[in-house]
Design a protein around this motif. Structure first.
Motif, PDB file in Angstrom:
ATOM      1  N   ALA A 154       0.826  -1.193   0.104  1.00 18.29           N
ATOM      2  CA  ALA A 154      -0.005  -0.094   0.076  1.00 18.29           C
ATOM      3  C   ALA A 154       0.813   1.260   0.003  1.00 18.29           C
ATOM      4  O   ALA A 154       1.851   1.419   0.575  1.00 18.29           O
ATOM      5  N   MET A 155       0.428   2.275  -0.676  1.00 13.68           N
ATOM      6  CA  MET A 155       1.248   3.349  -0.983  1.00 13.68           C
ATOM      7  C   MET A 155       0.433   4.643  -0.928  1.00 13.68           C
ATOM      8  O   MET A 155      -0.907   4.581  -1.465  1.00 13.68           O
ATOM      9  N   HIS A 156       1.070   5.791  -0.649  1.00 14.75           N
ATOM     10  CA  HIS A 156       0.211   7.250  -1.019  1.00 14.75           C
ATOM     11  C   HIS A 156      -0.896   7.374  -0.141  1.00 14.75           C
ATOM     12  O   HIS A 156      -2.057   7.531  -0.869  1.00 14.75           O
ATOM     13  N   PRO A 157      -0.932   7.438   1.120  1.00 15.17           N
ATOM     14  CA  PRO A 157      -1.988   7.756   1.881  1.00 15.17           C
ATOM     15  C   PRO A 157      -2.475   9.145   1.675  1.00 15.17           C
ATOM     16  O   PRO A 157      -1.724  10.115   1.623  1.00 15.17           O
ATOM     17  N   SER A 158      -3.963   9.285   1.748  1.00 14.38           N
ATOM     18  CA  SER A 158      -4.298  10.828   1.619  1.00 14.38           C
ATOM     19  C   SER A 158      -5.558  10.594   2.559  1.00 14.38           C
ATOM     20  O   SER A 158      -6.517   9.777   2.281  1.00 14.38           O
ATOM     21  N   TRP A 159      -5.834  11.842   3.466  1.00 17.39           N
ATOM     22  CA  TRP A 159      -6.885  11.856   4.286  1.00 17.39           C
ATOM     23  C   TRP A 159      -8.106  12.330   3.687  1.00 17.39           C
ATOM     24  O   TRP A 159      -8.124  13.356   2.961  1.00 17.39           O
ATOM     25  N   SER A 160      -9.048  11.749   4.183  1.00 13.96           N
ATOM     26  CA  SER A 160     -10.600  12.503   3.759  1.00 13.96           C
ATOM     27  C   SER A 160     -10.548  13.498   4.447  1.00 13.96           C
ATOM     28  O   SER A 160     -10.151  14.042   5.450  1.00 13.96           O
ATOM     29  N   PRO A 161     -11.738  14.610   3.917  1.00 10.62           N
ATOM     30  CA  PRO A 161     -11.653  15.967   4.556  1.00 10.62           C
ATOM     31  C   PRO A 161     -12.071  15.803   6.064  1.00 10.62           C
ATOM     32  O   PRO A 161     -11.484  16.821   6.921  1.00 10.62           O
ATOM     33  N   ASN A 162     -12.860  14.819   6.394  1.00  7.19           N
ATOM     34  CA  ASN A 162     -13.392  14.969   7.797  1.00  7.19           C
ATOM     35  C   ASN A 162     -12.453  13.960   8.656  1.00  7.19           C
ATOM     36  O   ASN A 162     -12.563  13.695   9.780  1.00  7.19           O
ATOM     37  N   GLY A 163     -11.123  13.577   8.140  1.00  8.10           N
ATOM     38  CA  GLY A 163     -10.247  12.736   8.859  1.00  8.10           C
ATOM     39  C   GLY A 163     -10.399  11.386   9.266  1.00  8.10           C
ATOM     40  O   GLY A 163      -9.971  10.741  10.103  1.00  8.10           O
ATOM     41  N   ARG A 164     -11.706  10.896   9.042  1.00  5.87           N
ATOM     42  CA  ARG A 164     -11.979   9.470   9.304  1.00  5.87           C
ATOM     43  C   ARG A 164     -11.372   8.427   8.405  1.00  5.87           C
ATOM     44  O   ARG A 164     -11.397   7.163   8.889  1.00  5.87           O
ATOM     45  N   TYR A 165     -11.152   8.701   7.203  1.00 10.66           N
ATOM     46  CA  TYR A 165     -10.789   7.679   6.236  1.00 10.66           C
ATOM     47  C   TYR A 165      -9.454   8.054   5.388  1.00 10.66           C
ATOM     48  O   TYR A 165      -8.865   9.376   5.649  1.00 10.66           O
ATOM     49  N   LEU A 166      -8.674   6.982   5.060  1.00  7.97           N
ATOM     50  CA  LEU A 166      -7.655   7.310   4.373  1.00  7.97           C
ATOM     51  C   LEU A 166      -7.733   6.865   2.891  1.00  7.97           C
ATOM     52  O   LEU A 166      -8.369   5.522   2.791  1.00  7.97           O
ATOM     53  N   CYS A 167      -7.620   7.445   1.768  1.00 11.04           N
ATOM     54  CA  CYS A 167      -7.468   6.603   0.457  1.00 11.04           C
ATOM     55  C   CYS A 167      -5.965   6.223   0.191  1.00 11.04           C
ATOM     56  O   CYS A 167      -5.154   6.983   0.749  1.00 11.04           O
ATOM     57  N   TYR A 168      -5.643   5.483  -0.483  1.00  6.33           N
ATOM     58  CA  TYR A 168      -4.334   4.913  -0.952  1.00  6.33           C
ATOM     59  C   TYR A 168      -4.556   3.995  -2.000  1.00  6.33           C
ATOM     60  O   TYR A 168      -5.776   3.595  -2.355  1.00  6.33           O
ATOM     61  N   THR A 169      -3.369   3.588  -2.534  1.00  8.53           N
ATOM     62  CA  THR A 169      -3.221   2.734  -3.697  1.00  8.53           C
ATOM     63  C   THR A 169      -2.385   1.316  -3.092  1.00  8.53           C
ATOM     64  O   THR A 169      -1.683   1.435  -2.282  1.00  8.53           O
ATOM     65  N   GLN A 170      -3.043   0.148  -4.091  1.00 11.77           N
ATOM     66  CA  GLN A 170      -2.435  -1.001  -3.371  1.00 11.77           C
ATOM     67  C   GLN A 170      -2.463  -1.776  -4.648  1.00 11.77           C
ATOM     68  O   GLN A 170      -3.562  -2.242  -5.251  1.00 11.77           O
ATOM     69  N   HIS A 171      -1.183  -2.045  -5.325  1.00  9.93           N
ATOM     70  CA  HIS A 171      -1.274  -2.852  -6.522  1.00  9.93           C
ATOM     71  C   HIS A 171      -2.077  -2.318  -7.729  1.00  9.93           C
ATOM     72  O   HIS A 171      -2.925  -3.147  -8.369  1.00  9.93           O
ATOM     73  N   GLY A 172      -2.116  -0.945  -7.845  1.00  9.06           N
ATOM     74  CA  GLY A 172      -2.856  -0.243  -8.842  1.00  9.06           C
ATOM     75  C   GLY A 172      -4.324   0.195  -8.590  1.00  9.06           C
ATOM     76  O   GLY A 172      -4.997   0.382  -9.532  1.00  9.06           O
TER      77      GLY A 172
END
Lengths: 160, 412
Positions: free
Chosen positions: B365-383
């Protein structure tokens, strides 16, 4: 924990206009352990330099290979750079573009930074060996083109 | 012709090592996150049931021809937000939402417990879904003070077209739009706080330059046109500045560019390969990664408010090696990052400035980015693009089979 205070040396230089593209040489760091380890040479204009993305270019010397996170130059790099600098002295109008590549498994932004850093290290050493700084341009491609470009830790010097 | 000025090494001046304690890495109990709301309770990673003091919102009648559809859509959006206990019956609640919908237009009215109107707004975008999402986000923001996700966007890179280009989608991975159509590649996108602009790295000239694009009009301009590389832009919280890497001085450094005056200031002083700048929500600090040849680490630098101001630079230990891609949470209390553990890339989160850290996801998993409310992260894993709920550890893939997806960034 107290942290040391850093009066950024660049602070007075820092509000430089982005028009600095035409700047000559401003200070930075030398990678090598040579005599002028505190001097780095700014890049000149990109005008007239061709990117390997825009067509095939001729290599000026064998590829410079790096391992893992290595950015320091090795003795193998040094001997090849000396040869390249000697060649340039015979044709001082020659210009070089150094392009850095990394494997596809690295985080992309880190890959770009690492590849650019390596190309700047090679450029720095070539300048220290006598090549005119304005004749060398760099390009860190990281792994953005790993499907069509080298997919390993490598820097290629293209003769322009 | 040659100008030589002494320079100071970052390492000898300003690096203060944060306590490099290694933290236990909790096992992620990765139950597949179904988009089913947990009404009135949250389940933590150990499976304990926590009683949460979530407000109760009553979704009352929506009149008009598309009123029933509007109510159903609103119920889905509000439940999915997991911010409320949502009731549709006549029971008492802390808030009541009612309104009308005719021909896809939506009018919403939010009342508090005493019947006092908190707002009444009309939404007249072309589609019912769009209007419902806008109303849902307004309700969430009014009640919780946190932005909703219904109208938020994620920018990312995909090589679906054969070249890396910038795309945008909503937080469900739908409404995917290609933003750039560059000749070579467009990468490292970031979206402005008001969601009107995207900054990205373009190889259009054959060299990496940072460009700015108005999402709505498609108007573009170059932010950097300097020799060497310019890459990895990050918008300041107020959207007026961009932090990015530029190497025209012969050394790659983090610069802050003022988008109004088109000037730039160097804020790092590195001997390595700095990258991935990320702003603290207060706009006064920037986290970035730097690799001095021994693997990447994360640093935090103060942004000088005026020329000549002394600033401090810290090395911030994540507890793992090869740490990169730092991103501050919206409340500024945590940093998410990519790191390497047992030869694999992982996503980690650690409290700032001290405190424990935890692994959010392993296995590339790479490149985490927070949701505006801080509750979630989005990221990529194997594309593939994932959304991961921090509190529960539940995650779901929101976009796959869309080329190889990299570098997602959630609108802040």
């Amino acid at each position: 924990m107290d942290s040391p205070t850093m009066n950024l040396p660049s602070a007075s230089l820092l509000l430089a206009s982005l028009a600095l593209s035409a700047c000559s040489l401003v200070p930075s760091i030398s990678f090598t352990k040579g005599k002028d380890a505190s001097v780095v040479y700014a890049l000149g204009s990109r005008e007239g330099f061709s990117s390997p993305l825009n067509g095939s270019l001729r290599l000026a010397c064998p590829a410079f290979e790096f391992k893992g996170s290595q950015i320091a130059l090795s003795s193998a790099h040094e001997s090849e750079l000396v040869k390249l600098a000697e060649e340039w002295k015979k044709d001082s109008k020659a210009r070089y573009l150094i392009a850095g590549y990394t494997p596809p498994d690295l985080p992309e932004d880190h890959a770009r930074a690492l590849s650019e850093r390596r190309t700047l290290g090679l450029r720095q050493r070539l300048i220290e060996l006598g090549v005119e700084g304005a004749n060398i341009q760099t390009l860190g491609l990281g792994n953005d083109f790993s499907q069509t470009s080298p997919a390993s830790h490598v820097a290629l010097v293209y003769k322009q | 012709m040659t100008c030589r000025v002494p320079f100071f090494l970052l390492a000898s001046l300003a690096v203060a090592l944060a306590p490099a304690s290694l933290h236990a890495e909790p096992e992620v109990k990765g139950s597949w996150w179904q988009k089913i709301p947990l009404i009135g309770r949250l389940i933590d990673r150990e499976g304990e049931v926590k009683k949460a003091s979530m407000p109760r919102l009553r979704l009352a009648e929506f009149t008009g021809g598309t009123g029933a559809s509007a109510k159903t859509g609103l119920q889905d959006e509000l439940l999915a937000s997991r911010e409320f206990f949502v009731a549709t019956g006549e029971e008492t609640a802390d808030f009541t939402l009612n309104g009308s919908s005719i021909g896809g237009r939506v009018n919403g009215r939010l009342l508090d417990k005493k019947g006092k109107q908190l707002f009444e707004r009309s939404y007249a975008a072309p589609g019912l879904d769009e209007n419902i999402k806008a109303l849902a986000d307004d309700v969430i923001y009014t009640i919780t003070g946190k932005p909703g996700l219904a109208t938020s966007r994620i920018v990312f890179v995909s090589d679906k077209s054969g070249r890396k280009q910038v795309y945008v989608c909503d937080s469900d991975g739908r409404e995917v739009q290609q933003i750039t159509h560059d000749r070579h590649a467009a990468v490292s996108p970031t979206i402005s706080p008001d969601a009107s602009m995207i900054a990205f790295t373009s190889y259009r000239s054959g060299f990496p330059d940072v460009r700015l694009m108005d999402i709505h009009s498609g108007w573009e301009r170059e932010v950097s046109d300097t020799p060497g590389s310019s890459a990895g832009p990050a918008f300041s919280p107020d959207g007026s500045r961009l932090a990015m890497v530029m190497s025209f001085i012969g050394n790659p450094e983090i610069f802050v560019s003022d988008l109004n005056s088109n000037t730039a200031a160097c804020i790092s002083d590195s001997v390595g390969a700095p990258g991935s700048p990320s702003w603290h929500p207060d706009g006064k600090r920037i986290a970035f990664s730097n690799d001095d040849g021994g693997g990447s680490s994360i640093y935090i630098v103060e942004v000088p408010e005026k020329e000549g101001q002394a600033t401090r630079l810290f090395r911030w230990s994540t507890g793992w090696g090869d740490s990169t891609d730092p991103e501050w949470s919206p409340d500024g209390k945590q940093l998410a990052f990519t790191a390497r553990s047992s030869g694999q890339w992982i996503i980690g989160v650690k409290s700032y400035a001290g405190g424990g850290s935890k692994v959010i996801q392993r296995g590339g998993a790479m490149h985490p980015s927070w949701s505006p409310n801080g509750r979630y992260l989005c990221y990529t894993q194997h594309g593939e693009l994932f959304i991961h709920e921090i509190a529960t550890g539940g995650r779901r893939s929101i976009l796959k089979n869309f080329g190889r997806i990299t570098e997602p960034r959630w609108m802040r």
